[in-house]
Design an enzyme around this catalytic site. Structure first.
Site: not given
Length: 235
Positions: A54, A56, A82, A88, A91, A125
């Site tokens: 991605c 990021e 957009r 996500c 990321c 986590y």
């Protein structure tokens, strides 16, 4: 929370780069990230069936190649108009582990909003070997008192500060001044039970007066909530 001017510049950088995409379906999202020096890094994603990174992820790697320390702000925008898009799950996990104090821009009903990464991935986590650099944020008006050593404590709500080395960053400071410091202790008290001594208040400042000020800064703070008294020093 609403973006600072510096955070708006990060959002604009991501959206500006995204507006140039569209001709190549392999690159469809742009990301921008600001480090503690105020440098804005930009990159695009690499779309691939094997799981290309991605935008990021790419911008975190790009920032690292320049020697940038921890990132303060992250924003991503999609091609084709957009606009701003949230990260996500993968990321979010990476940002939480590598840049646990980063603020992430997300779209809101009335415009962009800033969210601490830890609020975007609750009950998560934690990667114990990430060895991430930590940031302790201050309002820019406190620079002089922190730099001079006059201010050595701060009271925080819903902000999991931990002892250890930190970069002291001053929010929306045009000069992007930072200081290196050490959080020496964090002690928690219930708000309505906290004394002036526990809050390390200046002589003549009452605990009730201080509580009123905290409630103004943290509207969601109630008397039953715990706040953390953070002690720090310059290194």
């Amino acid at each position: 929370m609403n973006p600072f001017e510096s955070e708006l510049r990060v959002i604009e950088a991501a959206e500006e780069l995204a507006s140039t995409l569209g001709a190549d379906k392999n690159h469809t999202v742009a990301a921008a990230a600001m480090d503690t020096n105020g440098v804005i890094h930009r990159s695009v994603n690499v779309y691939h069936f094997t799981g290309g990174p991605c935008a990021e992820f790419v911008v975190m790697g790009l920032a690292a190649t320049t020697g940038a320390g921890p990132l303060m702000t992250m924003a991503a925008a999609g091609d084709g108009g957009r606009g701003l898009i949230p990260p996500c799950g993968r990321c979010r996990q990476a940002m939480l582990d590598l840049h646990p104090d980063v603020m992430v821009a997300v779209p809101g009903e009335s415009g962009p909003r800033m969210r601490p990464i830890r609020k975007m991935l609750p009950d998560t986590y934690f990667f114990p070997d990430a060895d991430s650099q930590r940031i302790l944020r201050f309002n820019k008006r406190y620079y002089d008192t922190v730099a001079s050593g006059t201010k050595t404590t701060t009271v925080r709500f819903d902000d999991p500060v931990v002892p250890g080395p930190h970069i002291f960053a001053f929010e929306d400071d045009a000069e992007h001044r930072t200081l290196k410091g050490l959080v020496t202790s964090v002690r928690h008290y219930r708000l309505d039970k906290m004394t002036a001594e526990q809050a390390c208040l200046a002589p003549g400042t009452s605990a009730e007066e201080f509580r009123r000020g905290l409630r103004t800064h943290y509207p969601e703070l109630s008397d039953e909530d715990e706040v953390g008294v953070v002690a720090f020093e310059l290194s």
